[in-house]
Design a protein around this motif. Structure first.
Motif, short mmCIF file in Angstrom:
data_model
loop_
_atom_site.label_atom_id
_atom_site.label_comp_id
_atom_site.label_asym_id
_atom_site.label_seq_id
_atom_site.Cartn_x
_atom_site.Cartn_y
_atom_site.Cartn_z
N HIS A 1 0.78 -1.29 -0.01
CA HIS A 1 -0.13 -0.04 0.17
C HIS A 1 0.79 1.24 0.03
O HIS A 1 1.97 1.25 0.61
N ASN B 1 -4.01 5.18 4.49
CA ASN B 1 -4.74 5.10 5.88
C ASN B 1 -4.62 3.75 6.10
O ASN B 1 -5.44 3.18 6.78
N GLN B 2 -3.60 2.92 6.00
CA GLN B 2 -3.10 1.79 6.43
C GLN B 2 -2.21 1.58 7.61
O GLN B 2 -1.53 0.70 7.76
N ARG C 1 -1.23 -1.47 11.07
CA ARG C 1 -1.04 -2.87 10.33
C ARG C 1 0.13 -3.26 9.55
O ARG C 1 0.94 -2.27 9.31
N ASN D 1 2.65 -3.45 6.67
CA ASN D 1 2.71 -2.89 5.30
C ASN D 1 4.43 -3.46 4.95
O ASN D 1 5.00 -3.44 5.54
#
Length: 1013
Positions: free
Chosen positions: A515, A538-539, A542, A544
């Protein structure tokens, strides 16, 4: 009994007296004498606003003024005592008297006398002067005593009024003053000493007219004229509301400059701005001109209500267009019918409906249109051809590609993409953070969290054929928002990742991620630009991943040293909190999983046996393979190169918010201006009803509006523009209220002259330069601005023009003057806005985003004031000190203040100090051998005159005083002369230069330096 006009008189006595007096007195003019009294005292209750109207009586219209109410005629011509209006204004009964005592208004005896005389003389009524189409009057005959004064027909009107007022014109100004006046008025710059000398010595009878023509032909004429026009149309470089971010409108300013320089007819100038996009032959020029409709204040605030702001934008356009071209206060009718003029609320929303077709976002960014030079257009065309050829090669499937694709598919099916976690030998933060290595090989940052940081990791892997590294950004309960970044929102910005392997720099061939945040792609982490990078909003919270593929295979299986360096330079603690590094030897291409790696639809196709795939599926899979296979890497590099070059051209191109027409939005009358109330009538576009209608078939458009504004049926536009140019040439308009030609505005001091000029202006083909030439070649313009004491007492505001005006220069011209005299001023016409010196931190309160003002370097510092970057919220402080407007609304006339702050600006603003120092260099090099000769040179260059003996003595003493001070404090001298970017010459004494800089600063602070005489 109380009688409010004359104590002890009776009404019959008054009638007898006034009847006799009226016969010997001059006629009373309704527009000049009576309408202002009614407007001020009566229209509030008996005017255009039907919601406030009392007794169903209108006194602003002929029918109401001479009509009958309750068996009484309001006005009976010739009979004051039978006129109800007169009875009411002379009544002594509070219940009958008008205006009512509780209104706070009261007619004076003189006003009552005027009304009585007007009625007795026949009560001749006229429509409001500004709404009557002008007719060309006869030029008045002139007494022989004014023969020397009269230079053209303008002077005949002025002379007639002067004679009526028993006044005489001032003598003509001297030639030096005339040339300075013309130069400031027509190009906004001072004349050079050589130009002054040439004009003073020119004995040709048309010498003055030659100078006028030279200045009107100057490319700087357009810059001078643009200054007042940009005030009118509220031109600024920022959006105004909330974040006050930049918007691209520079090209509109250049359009205005070029239009005035080219002497574009004013009617064409008008049409192009209001509707240049709708013209049958619309082109780049007219589309840029249509950017006028996009100059208003807008918002990008996330929580703003779209409907509310669409209502704001509509109202703004009504206020501005009606103010700029009509000098009308139509904006006052947004919530109710106008209280003094015949503008209705319905007129307001019908006018707004003309602009309902403008394509725009109510809230958010507004995308400009790119405009290219012919050279850029040619290169883009060439690049498009190259791109098409390269793309053809990328799109072609060959047997070699078929074989490579089959091998690639088999590799993916075998799952041959294993990752080895690289456990760091050392991990160091450049700026003090602690990087703790965990059992799983991940690292957790703690402790110091500086704005910028660099993490350096060292490894000793024993790998063979490494094709990619993977950076895992991992969440953790100890981090804000669980990370993986250390910013308060859990985000991070990886500006750049660099690596070495066996002592050699690693080159990256690709970067993918699970992302990437909008505008912060993972590819920006390998582009070599530290102002870009990879971020993940907006990740947050979590895991990545980012995969960085290398060029060539790394490692021979033996243990070799490697480093990974992560740069974080976003500036707001956007560093990584928890992360891990891994490597793979999988065949290329190596991609991150998910949408940025192997797309879901491709993974589903790979799961099918080749025989089960449709032709369309086979084509889709082949196209994806061609986009990743190393066999086509040269072609992809070529495509990337071409696209990059196209992006570079686009980035370097000039951009402009232009008007694009779409299907018109519905426009309703908003009761009381309430944007939440949909109960109002749906209206179609239309001009104020009492002024006629815009021609056109079907729904009227902005083009119809523009053509009506400059049509012969519109009585206002020519008068309004003529009046504004008169103000430019004389300091105030023939109508003093430049923004209000309505009943509350000022009456023309010379109504016949105004109409004569307006009719002549239209007849000339709306020729702006010809109109200005007529104004400045008049005898009235050439008068001295020096007023005798009797004249100042008789006509303090110079209404009758028995002298010229004298006033402070506008803010931009004050600055331009100093730069021009010093020799620093850049002559470049047009181009992007300039950012001169500005105090540090002045923009610190700007947010969304926060930003820091970056001043230009080199020529950009010395551009004319008209090019200064116009930030509405924080206007450049030097311009603000001299009354430049923020341009949130139409500004027809700037105030002219006189404050100590202005003196401080002239003394201490770095641009004025730098200009003074450069001017001091001229004094030292060109001013002769003596102190006195240098001072004389300075006066001649800056003020176009020799100094008086007292001035020489004062400045010579100042020079000696400051030279002594700087000899005692050489460091202060060095500091002063190094103000600004212009290099300090090495061949001049720093002490002498500093002392002469002090003298130059005083000259720049003189009244004459900033005053148009």
């Amino acid at each position: 009994m109380r009688f409010r006009l004359f104590a002890g008189c009776c009404l019959a006595g008054l009638a007898s007296w006034t009847q006799l007096a009226a016969a010997d007195q001059p006629p009373v003019d309704f527009n000049n004498d009576i309408r202002p009294i009614l407007s001020e005292n009566c229209y509030q209750c008996h005017g255009p606003d039907k919601n406030k109207r009392k007794a169903d009586l209108r006194l602003d219209e002929r029918a109401g003024l001479f009509g009958k109410v309750d068996d009484h005629f309001t006005i009976v011509a010739g009979k004051p005592l039978e006129s109800e209006l007169f009875r009411r204004i002379t009544a002594d009964d509070d219940d009958v008297q008008m205006p009512p005592p509780q209104s706070g208004r009261r007619l004076t005896p003189a006003q009552i006398g005027l009304i009585e005389r007007w009625i007795r003389q026949g009560a001749e009524w006229k429509g409001h002067w500004a709404y009557i189409r002008p007719a060309r009057p006869e030029t008045p005959a002139v007494s022989p005593k004014f023969a020397a004064f009269v230079k053209n027909d303008i002077d005949r009107f002025i002379a007639a009024r002067l004679e009526a007022e028993d006044l005489a014109p001032a003598p003509a100004a001297d030639r030096t003053t005339l040339l300075r006046r013309l130069s400031f008025d027509l190009i906004g710059l001072p004349p050079s000493a050589a130009e002054v000398a040439a004009f003073v010595a020119d004995e040709r009878p048309d010498a003055y007219e030659r100078v006028v023509d030279r200045l009107l032909s100057s490319p700087h004429f357009g810059e001078r004229m643009a200054m007042f026009w940009l005030d009118l149309v509220r031109f600024a470089n920022t959006i105004g509301y909330h974040s006050d971010n930049n918007h691209d409108v520079d090209m509109y300013r250049d359009y205005v400059i070029n239009a005035f320089n080219d002497n574009k007819p004013f009617d064409q100038f008008t049409v192009e701005q209001l509707a240049g996009d709708l013209l049958p032959a619309a082109n780049v020029t007219t589309r840029v001109a249509s950017g006028y409709n996009r100059l208003l204040m807008t918002t990008e605030e996330g929580g703003a209500q779209a409907r509310e702001y669409m209502a704001k934008y509509a109202a703004d356009r009504v206020r501005n267009a009606s103010g700029v071209w009509l000098a009308g206060t139509l904006g006052c009718a947004e919530c109710h019918d106008h209280k003094f003029d015949p503008f209705t609320t319905r007129d307001f929303y019908r006018f707004a409906a003309f602009f309902a077709d403008v394509k725009e976002n109510a809230v958010g960014r507004r995308e400009p249109t790119a405009f290219y030079t012919p050279q850029e257009e040619a290169e883009l065309q060439q690049l498009d051809g190259q791109l098409a050829a390269a793309q053809t090669m990328l799109d072609a499937q060959t047997p070699a590609l078929d074989a490579a694709q089959a091998a690639w598919e088999q590799t993916l099916k075998n799952g041959n993409q294993e990752w080895v976690v690289l456990r760091p030998a050392t991990a160091v933060s450049q700026n003090g953070a602690t990087l703790a290595i965990r059992e799983d090989g991940s690292l957790l940052a703690a402790g110091s969290n500086p704005p910028d940081d660099v993490y350096t990791l060292t490894f000793k892997p024993a790998l063979k054929g490494v094709t990619a590294f993977r950076l895992e950004a991992l969440p953790d309960e100890t981090l804000p928002a669980k990370g993986p970044g250390r910013a308060g929102n859990g985000n991070f910005v990886l500006n750049e990742i660099q690596a070495t392997f066996a002592g050699a720099p690693v080159e990256w061939s690709a970067a993918t991620a699970t992302h990437s945040q909008d505008q912060w792609p993972v590819a920006a982490a390998i582009d070599g630009k530290f102002e870009t990078g990879w971020a993940i909003l907006n990740q947050v919270g979590r895991e990545n991943q980012a995969v960085f593929e290398v060029k060539g295979d790394l490692g021979d299986g033996t243990e070799q040293a490697a480093t990974i360096v992560l740069h974080f330079r976003y500036g707001t603690q956007h560093t990584l909190g928890r992360f891990r590094v891994a490597a793979t030897t999988a065949p290329r291409p190596v991609r991150a999983p998910g949408e940025a790696g192997l797309p879901k639809n491709i993974a589903e196709l790979l799961a099918l046996e080749p025989a089960q795939r449709t032709d369309q599926q086979r084509q889709t899979l082949a196209a994806h393979f061609r986009s990743v296979t190393p066999l086509l890497e040269p072609q992809r590099i070529e495509v990337a190169r071409i696209k990059k070059r196209k992006m570079e051209i686009a980035a370097a191109s000039r951009k402009m918010l232009i008007t694009e027409a779409v299907a018109p939005r519905e426009m309703r009358v908003l009761p009381r201006g309430n944007w939440l109330d949909d109960a109002g009538e749906v209206v179609a576009p239309g001009v104020p009803e009492f002024l006629g209608q815009a021609a056109g078939s079907g729904r009227a458009t902005r083009l119809d509006l523009a053509r009506w504004i400059v049509s012969p049926d519109n009585p206002l536009t020519a008068r309004v523009f003529v009046n504004r140019l008169w103000k430019l040439a004389f300091g105030q308009g023939l109508v003093k209220s430049l923004d209000d030609f309505g009943s509350q505005g000022a009456l023309p001091t010379h109504p016949q002259l105004l109409d004569w000029l307006a009719v002549d202006f239209v007849a000339s083909g709306w020729n702006v330069k010809e109109l200005l030439r007529r104004l400045v070649t008049s005898g009235a313009y050439r008068q001295s601005s020096i007023a005798s004491e009797p004249l100042r007492l008789r006509d303090p505001y110079n209404r009758w023009l028995a002298r010229q005006g004298r006033f402070r220069l506008d803010a931009e011209i004050v600055r331009d003057n100093a730069l021009a005299v010093s020799g620093l001023l850049s002559p470049t016409i047009g181009g992007p806005s300039a950012k001169p010196y500005q105090p540090a931190g002045y923009w610190s309160y700007l947010n969304f985003p926060t930003r820091e003002y970056q001043a230009d370097h080199g020529e950009g510092l010395y551009r004319r004031g008209v090019y200064t970057y116009w930030c509405r919220t924080f206007l450049h402080p030097s311009l603000l000190a001299f009354d430049a407007p923020t341009r949130e609304e139409c500004t027809v006339e700037r105030p002219r203040s006189n404050t100590p702050l202005q003196a401080l600006v002239l003394l201490n603003d770095p641009i004025y100090v730098e200009a003074a120092r450069v001017f001091a260099e001229r004094l030292m090099r060109e001013g002769g051998a003596t102190v006195e000769s240098k001072i004389a040179f300075g006066f001649q260059q800056a003020l176009s005159r020799p100094p008086h003996a007292e001035e020489i003595a004062l400045l010579a003493a100042l020079f000696e005083k400051h030279r002594a001070q700087y000899q005692a404090d050489a460091a202060a001298a060095e500091k002063l002369i190094h103000t600004g970017e212009r290099p300090v010459p090495g061949d001049l004494s720093a002490i002498e230069l500093a002392a002469w800089t002090s003298v130059a600063r005083v000259i720049f602070n003189l009244h004459e330096m900033i005053t148009r005489m």
